[in-house]
Design an enzyme around this catalytic site. Structure first.
Site: not given
Ligand code: PGA
Length: 259
Positions: A218, A179, A10, A12, A173, A100, A102
């Site tokens: 992460s 992140g 992903n 983003k 998640e 997601h 976000e």
């Molecule tokens: P990350 O993000 O691996 O940077 O923690 C995962 C995601 O948001 O899909």
């Protein structure tokens, strides 16, 4: 039941056409050069919308699939700035990420809208990767399992009755692990994946056994192997580490051969 493992990148809101093409090329080249197993797992790249078409051109002839990061719940018309499932299909997408965290927190996507977007993806022949996960507050209050169960239950009224539903992918998640460099423990991951599997099987019978459940938050080369070895983990949704081809390739290499 053997489910095919899948690793999803992903990206983003990162990258331009040129950098996206370069990253795609190094991933494809790396997969060709470094993989001893011919078909280790399914690999999906989800670039930002502006890079979907150029990345799709780079992926021609490879086994790597393309995915969108979001789609509209509507199928066409006056929805300025939105992109619908048929448009994603038109540029070569097989998958789309839905709900997601976000988008749930930043764009007001509640469980009902996430379900409608999942239904739109199915309607347009895309495989939805539906994200679920609790916030840190919810975990601290002891409500993590309840929150994720509620997010899952919100989907079932709109899950198709046909075999198509086996193509649903769930990504767990925990919001506090995205992140942040903070990891959920292996016990926390297996507990939640076990719950999601239980809910899927209770509601969908045998089809629930076939649905893949990914972990995201992460995931790095250093922790991928232990996470992917867990019984109910069928792959990963990778954010930050998917922007670096060697990290992403190392994560793919950590996928166990379950065939
Ligand atoms: P990350 O993000 O691996 O940077 O923690 C995962 C995601 O948001 O899909």
């Amino acid at each position: 039941m053997a489910r095919r493992m899948v690793v999803v990148g992903n990206w983003k809101m990162n990258g331009w056409v040129e950098t996206a093409q370069e990253l795609t090329h190094s991933i494809i080249t790396g997969l060709k050069e470094h993989h001893h197993r011919s078909d280790p797992c399914e690999v999906v790249l989800c670039p930002p919308a502006t890079c979907l078409y150029p990345v799709s051109r780079c992926l021609e002839g490879s086994m790597v699939r393309l995915g969108g990061q979001n789609l509209s719940e509507f199928d066409h018309g006056p929805h300025t700035g939105e992109i619908c499932g048929t448009m994603l299909r038109n540029v070569g997408c097989w998958y789309v990420i839905v709900g997601h965290s976000e988008r749930r927190s930043g764009c007001g996507e509640d469980n009902e809208r996430v379900a409608r977007k999942m239904a739109a993806a199915f309607r347009d022949g895309l495989q939805p990767i539906v994200c679920v996960g609790e916030t840190l507050d919810e975990r601290d209050q002891g409500r993590a399992l309840e929150v994720v169960r509620e997010q899952m239950e919100g989907l079932f009224p709109l899950v198709p009755h046909s075999d198509q539903r086996q193509s649903l992918v769930i990504a767990y998640e925990p919001v506090w692990a995205i992140g942040t460099g903070r990891n959920a423990s292996l016990e926390q991951i297996q507990e939640m994946h076990g719950l999601i599997r239980h809910v899927l099987c209770t509601r969908l019978g045998e089809d629930g056994e076939r649905i893949r459940i990914l972990y995201g938050g992460s995931v790095k080369p250093a922790n991928a192997k232990a996470i992917f070895a867990l019984e109910d983990v069928d792959g990963g949704l990778i954010g930050g580490a998917s922007l670096n081809s060697s990290d992403f390739l190392a994560i793919i290499a950590a996928v166990p051969d379950r065939s």
